[in-house]
Design a protein around this motif. Structure first.
Motif, short mmCIF file in Angstrom:
data_model
loop_
_atom_site.label_atom_id
_atom_site.label_comp_id
_atom_site.label_asym_id
_atom_site.label_seq_id
_atom_site.Cartn_x
_atom_site.Cartn_y
_atom_site.Cartn_z
N ILE A 1 -53.70 45.22 23.95
CA ILE A 1 -53.29 43.62 23.75
C ILE A 1 -54.30 42.73 22.45
CG2 ILE A 1 -51.25 41.85 22.90
CD1 ILE A 1 -50.40 44.49 22.72
N LEU A 2 -55.22 41.98 23.75
CA LEU A 2 -56.28 41.28 23.78
C LEU A 2 -57.10 42.07 23.16
CD1 LEU A 2 -55.98 39.96 27.90
CD2 LEU A 2 -55.44 38.80 25.74
N PHE B 1 -52.54 48.36 29.58
CA PHE B 1 -51.93 48.25 27.68
C PHE B 1 -52.91 46.22 27.32
CE2 PHE B 1 -49.10 48.42 24.60
CZ PHE B 1 -48.10 47.38 24.89
N GLU B 2 -52.61 45.54 28.63
CA GLU B 2 -52.65 44.02 28.92
C GLU B 2 -54.34 44.09 27.64
OE1 GLU B 2 -51.49 42.62 32.25
OE2 GLU B 2 -52.80 40.93 31.89
N MET C 1 -66.89 42.09 23.69
CA MET C 1 -67.34 42.20 22.32
C MET C 1 -67.71 43.85 21.72
SD MET C 1 -67.56 40.02 20.60
CE MET C 1 -68.95 40.35 19.11
N ILE D 1 -57.14 43.57 20.54
CA ILE D 1 -56.00 43.43 19.59
C ILE D 1 -55.83 41.79 18.91
CG2 ILE D 1 -54.74 44.08 18.24
CD1 ILE D 1 -53.86 46.43 19.14
N ASP D 2 -55.34 40.47 19.45
CA ASP D 2 -55.83 39.32 19.37
C ASP D 2 -57.41 38.56 19.23
OD1 ASP D 2 -53.29 38.84 22.42
OD2 ASP D 2 -53.29 39.27 19.46
N PHE D 3 -58.16 39.43 19.55
CA PHE D 3 -59.80 38.89 19.78
C PHE D 3 -59.90 39.85 18.42
CE2 PHE D 3 -63.75 37.38 20.42
CZ PHE D 3 -64.39 38.24 20.40
N TYR E 1 -58.19 39.70 15.76
CA TYR E 1 -57.85 38.94 14.98
C TYR E 1 -57.59 37.61 14.97
CZ TYR E 1 -53.09 37.29 12.26
OH TYR E 1 -52.62 35.92 11.36
N ILE E 2 -58.61 37.33 16.03
CA ILE E 2 -58.83 35.84 15.72
C ILE E 2 -60.27 35.86 14.63
CG2 ILE E 2 -60.87 33.97 17.38
CD1 ILE E 2 -58.91 35.09 19.39
#
Lengths: 61, 577
Positions: free
Chosen positions: A37-38, A33-34, A1, A40-42, A44-45
């Motif tokens: 991405i996560l 990098f992993e 968070m 960013i995904d988060f 986005y969610i």
């Protein structure tokens, strides 16, 4: 968070992925990098960012 | 022999001389006349009158040609050999009038002259030279009547400094030639010496002029010049070859500029490729390193989020999956397209660099085999300068060599002359021995010491000296002159040659002791009788060595003229001026 919050700071304006990745890496906001991405995904969610063309931008309420 | 001297000057006291011993006495009664700066009583002037009649040159206003004597004529009554004549000379007019037994004498120069004759002074002295000394045609550096007679009738004061000096500013060669002649040496040797001296001088002047006329300062010796010449020649050679192979390119400078531009462009392109290659490496690395979370993880994430903050979930799972895939795909695509782009740019630039480099190479080749017109002209100019300097150096070498050769030749001649002179010395031994032994005899009579007339041959000619144990005092030095003159006069008279007289002024006896003065006077009297010549001397009355003269020496009988300051007209000319 916490990483998310820090990440949001990078998005004072829409940025492309390469720049974001570089800046994130520079400020050690993310470790890989992993993770990048996560995060960013988060965000986005949670609806806090979205994609515009090839850029990532904050969502304004 | 001088029989007498007369003059048209009214109050001149004519004097008559005897054939042997003669005295002209000067009586000083007052202290005033002793220190008088005027002509005094005229005894030295009398000697000048004799000289004047025998062709001496006096400047207007000097000696017998002073204004007080203007318009006068002087006459000498003289016997030369068997000829007796009178020679008259005016103080202003030219020429010498002869009268008496002129015929025999004058006909030597001009067969038509008889009885009285007027000759030019040079002709007169030439005759005198022939008759008195056997002199022949005038040559350079030869004895003349005037120079020789200056030894046998010395003028004060310069004639009484040394036996071998007869007048002031006498030159070395004049001294050597005349004394050699009088003593019986081969005087021509002394002439030759002078000729060599003259040639040396001329050579030196020529050398100086030649080197002074050259462009650059005359630099040292032949060795240095040769070295310079060699350096010049190799440089000239090099330049000539360069000029020969030189090809002028009209646009040389433009080509130089083009090559520079190409270099700049190539550098820019290369630099750009360097930075692009760095970027390329980075992207390639990224491509390798960037692992991507697979879709399962995303689903896990979604489910965890939904569990944690169910109110905050804003998207549906499908949306998130789509988002994620696109994200990842875009990234990969981006990287790959960047890599491709960069690789392409780098390749293009490389090919361009190659092309530019080739073009530059062509230009460099042209530049290296050609030259600019400016450079060519510069080289030409330099070549001309070097060639002219080389010529100069060459000329200097030639001049130096020539000079050295001439110098060397002169040295050889000088050496040969020296050897000839030495040989000649032994040949003329007999002749001069008479003079040498008479000098020794007289000095012994005067001072009781051994004296020697020394004649040496040196590299620069004859050297004369009278060596004696007693030297230094003025009196002794004056007596050396006396014995020398007496010896010479005696020997010449003995041979039946010479002018037949010897004249001495009272200056000769200055500083001489009374004893020696007496001996000298008696020696002169004896010699003049023995050898048959005439001796004339002037004396101051208070310097006559009365107490030392022999009792039977008839001094007063031999005084032909007495000049006195007791009366106004007691001087030679009867007036004081």
């Amino acid at each position: 968070m916490g990483q998310g919050a820090a990440f949001l700071e990078l998005l004072d304006e829409p940025r492309d992925l390469t720049t974001l990745w570089r800046q994130a890496r520079l400020r050690s906001t993310v470790r890989s990098f992993e993770q990048f991405i996560l995060v960013i995904d988060f965000l986005y969610i949670l609806g806090m960012i979205d994609r515009h063309d090839s850029r990532i931008a904050r969502v304004t309420a | 022999m001088i029989h007498g001297v007369t003059s048209t000057f009214d109050s001149f006291k004519p004097v008559v001389f005897d054939e042997h011993f003669n005295v002209v006495l000067a009586e000083r009664t007052t202290e005033a006349t002793r220190t008088d700066t005027r002509n005094g009583l005229g005894k030295s002037l009398l000697i000048d009158v004799i000289h004047y009649c025998l062709g001496a040159g006096f400047e207007p206003g000097r000696s017998v040609r002073v204004p007080a004597l203007a318009g006068s004529t002087f006459t000498i009554d003289i016997s030369l050999g068997s000829t007796r004549l009178r020679a008259s000379r005016h103080v202003e007019e030219r020429g010498v009038k002869l009268s008496g037994d002129v015929g025999d004498l004058a006909s030597r120069i001009d067969p038509d002259l008889h009885g009285d004759a007027t000759l030019s002074v040079p002709a007169w002295t030439r005759i005198l030279g022939e008759v008195a000394f056997g002199l022949e045609e005038k040559q350079d550096f030869a004895p003349t009547f005037r120079s020789l007679i200056s030894y046998l009738a010395r003028r004060s004061p310069d004639g009484y400094l040394s036996p071998f000096h007869a007048w002031r500013s006498q030159l070395t060669w004049q001294r050597q030639v005349n004394v050699a002649f009088l003593v019986g040496l081969d005087w021509t040797v002394a002439s030759e010496w002078q000729r060599i001296r003259e040639r040396k001088k001329a050579l030196d002047q020529l050398h100086k002029a030649a080197s002074g006329g050259m462009l650059s300062a005359f630099s040292g010796d032949v060795g240095q010049l040769e070295a310079e010449k060699m350096t010049l020649e190799s440089e000239i050679h090099r330049l000539a070859a360069a000029l020969d192979g030189f090809r002028v390119h009209e646009e040389y400078e433009e080509l130089q500029d083009a090559a520079n531009v190409l270099t700049a462009d190539i550098t820019t392109l290369v630099n750009q490729n360097v930075s692009d290659r760095r970027l390329l490496d980075l992207y390639r690395t990224n491509l390798q390193e960037e692992t991507v979370p697979d879709v399962d993880r995303v689903i896990d994430l979604y489910r965890s989020a939904r569990a944690a903050f169910p109110d905050l979930i804003a998207r549906r799972l499908e949306e998130v999956e789509t988002f994620h895939e696109q994200l990842v795909a875009n990234r990969r695509q981006f990287l790959q397209s960047e890599v491709a782009r960069l690789r392409n740019d780098v390749d293009v630039r490389e090919r361009r660099v190659q092309a530019l480099d080739e073009r530059r190479g062509e230009i460099m080749r042209i530049l290296s085999t050609h030259g600019a017109l400016g450079s060519y002209l510069q080289m030409q100019e330099r070549l001309v300068g070097l060639a002219s300097r080389a010529k100069e150096v060459d000329q200097q070498i030639q001049a130096l060599r020539g000079f050295k050769a001439d110098r060397s030749n002169l040295r050889v001649e000088q050496e040969i002359l020296y050897q000839d002179a030495e040989a000649g010395m032994s040949e003329s031994y007999e002749e001069r021995q008479r003079v040498v032994s008479l000098v020794a005899d007289h000095m012994r009579a005067l001072y009781g010491v051994v004296a020697k007339l020394v004649i040496e041959v040196t590299e620069s000619g004859f050297k004369f000296d009278i060596e004696t144990e007693r030297s230094g005092s003025q009196g002794v030095e004056r007596m050396k002159i006396f014995v020398f003159d007496l010896a010479v006069a005696s020997v010449w008279a003995e041979r039946g040659l010479g002018p037949g007289f010897l004249v001495h002024d009272s200056t000769l006896f200055d500083g001489v002791d009374e004893r020696q003065k007496a001996v000298a006077l008696e020696l002169a009297a004896a010699a003049s009788k023995n050898y048959g010549f005439q001796y004339i001397c002037t004396l101051n009355s208070d310097e006559v060595p009365r107490s030392d003269l022999s009792e039977d020496f008839p001094f007063d009988e031999m005084v032909r003229l007495t000049l006195t300051d007791r009366t106004e007209d007691g001087s030679l000319f009867g007036v004081r001026f």
